[in-house]
Design an enzyme around this catalytic site. Structure first.
Site, PDB file in Angstrom:
ATOM      1  CD  GLU A 313      -2.748  -1.259   2.455  1.00  0.00           C
ATOM      2  OE1 GLU A 313      -3.969  -1.424   2.317  1.00  0.00           O
ATOM      3  OE2 GLU A 313      -2.200  -1.194   3.564  1.00  0.00           O
TER       4      GLU A 313
HETATM    5  C1  ACM Z   1      -1.771  -5.483   4.147  1.00  0.00           C
HETATM    6  O1  ACM Z   1      -2.834  -6.001   4.547  1.00  0.00           O
HETATM    7  N1  ACM Z   1      -1.707  -4.190   3.924  1.00  0.00           N
HETATM    8  C2  ACM Z   1      -0.585  -6.281   3.919  1.00  0.00           C
END
Ligand code: ACM
Length: 509
Positions: A313
Site C-alpha cells: 500500500e
Molecule cells: C496489508 O494487509 N496491507 C498487507
C-alpha cells in the site's frame, strides 16, 4: 456427518496428522507417570499436564516402565519437523529432530482427556510431518501494542498448533515499536500512541531478545517487519526530514470521514485507520543511511533468516520511486546476510533482489495484477507465503454482526478460513510455496481478549492448512468440525477466549 459411536470419531487432533490410527481406550495418566529420555522440551509437557489435571510427571533417567512417556530423537522416523507417537502400554514419541519431538508432545497433549476412570491418553498410533516449512502467525503490534508477556502467551498457543514463525509488524503509520540506538527519537517520539489514540509502547532491545529467546524455546522463529517505503508516518513524527508530506487521496479522505477520524498531519502522531498516505523520501541518501542503520540493528537482534521490509500500500510513492527503493533495500537486506520478505506489491519490481520471498495478501481469486506480482518472486528464485485476506486474515469479521474486526476483504467464517488450498491460489510450482501465514491486524483490537476472539478458532483452520497435506483423509471440513469441537475443553483449560461460532458443536468435556 454424525459419529454416533465415539470409537469411529476422528482423533481430536488439530492439525490432523499425516496418518493416525485410534487404539482401544485410554492409557491412564497417574501420579506414577514419568518422563524418560530426551527431556529438553519436557517442561512444556509437565506444565501443560499440571495445568490441566494437577499431576506433575517426574523426569527420570531410568528405563521406561509401562505408563511412562518415553521421548527420543531419531532422524530416520520422519521428515524434518515430523515425529511418530505411540500410545499403547506406555507413550513413546520419537522426533525426527528437536522440533519434531516438540510437535509430538503437543499432539500427545491433545490426546489427554478425562473419563470415568480419571485422566488418560487416548491410545493411538501416529506418524506425522508438516506439509510446509513456513507456518506463520502475524501480530500487528503497532495498531495495538502487546506487552512482552502477551506476546509470549501468543507464542505458546501458536506453538501448540504447530506454527513455527511469528511475524511481528513492528512499524506503521501509527507508531514505531522497537528501540533503535542510532535513531533514538523513533521510540522517544513515535511510540506513545496506537490506533484510536490508545496508549502505545515499544520493545527495548532486551524485551525483543526476550521474545526471540522465548519463541526459540517453542521452536518459533521471529520474523521482524519494518514496513517501507509507505506506512511510515511515524518515522516523520520522529525525523520529519525522512518522510514526505501526507498524500491525501479521495479514498483516504472519504474513509477518514466515514470513520470520524482526523486526517494525517505531517509530524503529528496519527491515530486513524486510513492507509496509503505516507512515504519515506526516496531520492535522498539520508533515507538509505536511516534504513541501513535500522536494518543493521535489527539483523543483529534477529537470529532467524528473515527481515520483512513491507512494501504494501505504498500509494504515496510513485511506481518508479517504489521500484528504485525496493530493489535497493531488498539488496541491502541480503548484504546483511538475511533473506528479504516483502508483501506481494513488491513483486511489481522487476529488479527486486533475487530470492526475495513474497507474502501474498490478495484474495483467493486474485486479480491478474496481484497474481503476476506474486509469481514474480518465484521467477526471481524466491518463494511465496500465502496470506489470502479473504481466508487467512484473522481480523476480518466472522459475520456482519460480529462486534470486532473489519470486513473490507469479506466476511471470514470458520469454514471460509478452512476450505481452501494454498497450492491453488497462485499458479506457481507447489515447491515454490514456503507456507502459510495468518495475520491479525489490530485496528479493532483493544486487548488480548479481543485478539483471542478474532484468532480462535480460525487460527486452527490456518494451522491445518499449513501443516496437513490436502490428500490426508481427515483433512475435510466435517472431520475438522468434529476434531475442533473436541478441543474445546483443552482451550478452556488454557484460558483461551475463543469465539464459540455456531459452525461447531463445542464439546463440554
Ligand atoms: C496489508 O494487509 N496491507 C498487507
Amino acid at each position: 456427518m454424525v459419529f454416533p459411536d465415539p470409537s469411529h470419531a476422528p482423533l481430536p487432533l488439530v492439525p490432523t496428522p499425516a496418518s493416525a490410527q485410534r487404539g482401544e481406550g485410554r492409557l491412564p495418566l497417574t501420579s506414577m507417570t514419568r518422563i524418560v529420555g530426551e527431556a529438553t522440551d519436557a517442561p512444556v509437557l509437565i506444565d501443560a499436564v499440571a495445568g490441566r489435571c494437577g499431576i506433575r510427571p517426574e523426569i527420570t533417567s531410568d528405563q521406561p516402565q509401562p505408563g511412562d512417556i518415553a521421548l527420543r530423537i531419531d532422524a530416520g522416523v520422519a521428515e524434518t519437523g515430523g515425529y511418530t507417537l505411540s500410545v499403547a502400554d506406555g507413550v513413546e514419541i520419537v522426533g525426527a529432530d528437536d522440533a519434531g519431538l516438540f510437535y509430538g508432545i503437543h499432539t500427545l497433549l491433545q490426546l489427554l482427556g478425562e473419563g470415568e476412570e480419571g485422566w488418560g491418553w487416548q491410545r493411538a498410533e501416529i506418524s506425522d510431518a508438516p506439509r510446509f516449512s513456513y507456518r506463520g502467525v502475524m501480530l500487528d503490534v503497532v495498531r495495538r501494542f502487546y506487552p512482552v508477556s502477551e506476546v509470549k502467551t501468543v507464542i505458546d498457543r501458536a506453538a501448540a498448533l504447530k506454527f513455527n514463525h511469528l511475524h511481528l509488524h513492528l512499524t506503521d503509520d501509527q507508531g514505531w515499536r522497537l528501540q533503535i540506538d542510532s535513531w533514538p527519537l523513533l521510540t522517544e517520539k513515535a511510540s506513545t500512541t496506537s490506533a484510536g489514540g490508545d496508549a502505545g509502547g515499544f520493545y527495548t532491545k532486551d524485551d525483543y531478545r526476550e521474545i526471540v529467546a522465548h519463541a526459540a524455546s517453542r521452536h518459533i522463529t521471529i520474523v521482524p517487519e519494518i514496513d517501507l517505503p509507505g506506512h511510515t508516518h511515524a518515522i516523520g513524527v520522529a525525523y520529519p526530514d525522512l518522510v514526505e508530506d501526507p498524500v491525501i487521496s479521495d479514498a483516504l479522505a472519504q474513509s477518514q470521514a466515514e470513520l470520524g477520524q482526523d486526517l494525517p498531519v505531517a509530524g503529528v502522531p496519527f491515530t486513524g485507520w486510513g492507509v496509503g498516505h505516507s512515504s519515506v523520501r526516496i531520492r535522498q541518501e539520508r533515507t538509505y543511511d536511516f534504513v541501513r542503520d535500522v536494518l543493521t540493528e535489527l539483523s543483529e537482534l534477529t537470529p532467524g533468516p528473515y527481515l520483512h521490509i513491507g512494501g504494501d500500500e505504498s500509494h504515496g510513492t510513485s511506481a518508479e520511486d517504489f521500484a528504485y527503493f525496493v530493489a535497493r533495500v531488498s539488496a541491502m537486506v541480503q548484504e546483511l546476510g538475511k533473506t528479504p520478505i516483502a508483501w506481494h506489491e513488491a513483486g511489481a519490481v522487476k529488479d527486486i533482489a533475487a530470492g526475495t520471498i513474497g507474502q501474498f495478501w490478495g484474495s483467493l481469486k486474485p486479480t491478474d495484477a496481484h497474481a503476476a506480482e506474486a509469481a514474480h518472486f518465484v521467477e526471481r528464485g524466491g518463494a511465496l507465503i500465502l496470506s489470502p485476506s479473504d481466508a487467512a486474515y484473522l481480523d476480518m469479521k466472522y459475520d456482519a454482526d460480529f462486534p470486532l474486526g473489519l470486513a473490507w476483504a469479506g466476511l471470514v467464517d470458520l469454514r471460509r478460513a478452512y476450505d481452501w488450498d494454498a497450492a491453488e491460489v497462485i499458479d506457481v510450482p507447489t515447491e515454490a510455496i514456503a507456507g502459510v501465514e495468518a495475520p491479525l491486524w489490530a485496528e479493532t483490537v483493544r486487548d488480548l481478549s479481543d485478539a483471542e476472539q478474532l484468532m480462535y478458532p480460525r487460527i486452527a483452520a490456518i494451522a491445518e492448512q499449513a501443516w496437513t497435506s490436502p490428500e490426508t483423509p481427515e483433512r475435510t471440513w466435517e472431520s475438522f468440525r468434529a476434531r475442533l469441537g473436541a478441543l474445546a475443553p483443552l482451550w478452556q483449560a488454557d484460558g483461551i477466549r475463543f469465539h464459540p461460532t455456531a459452525e461447531i458443536d463445542w464439546s463440554t468435556r
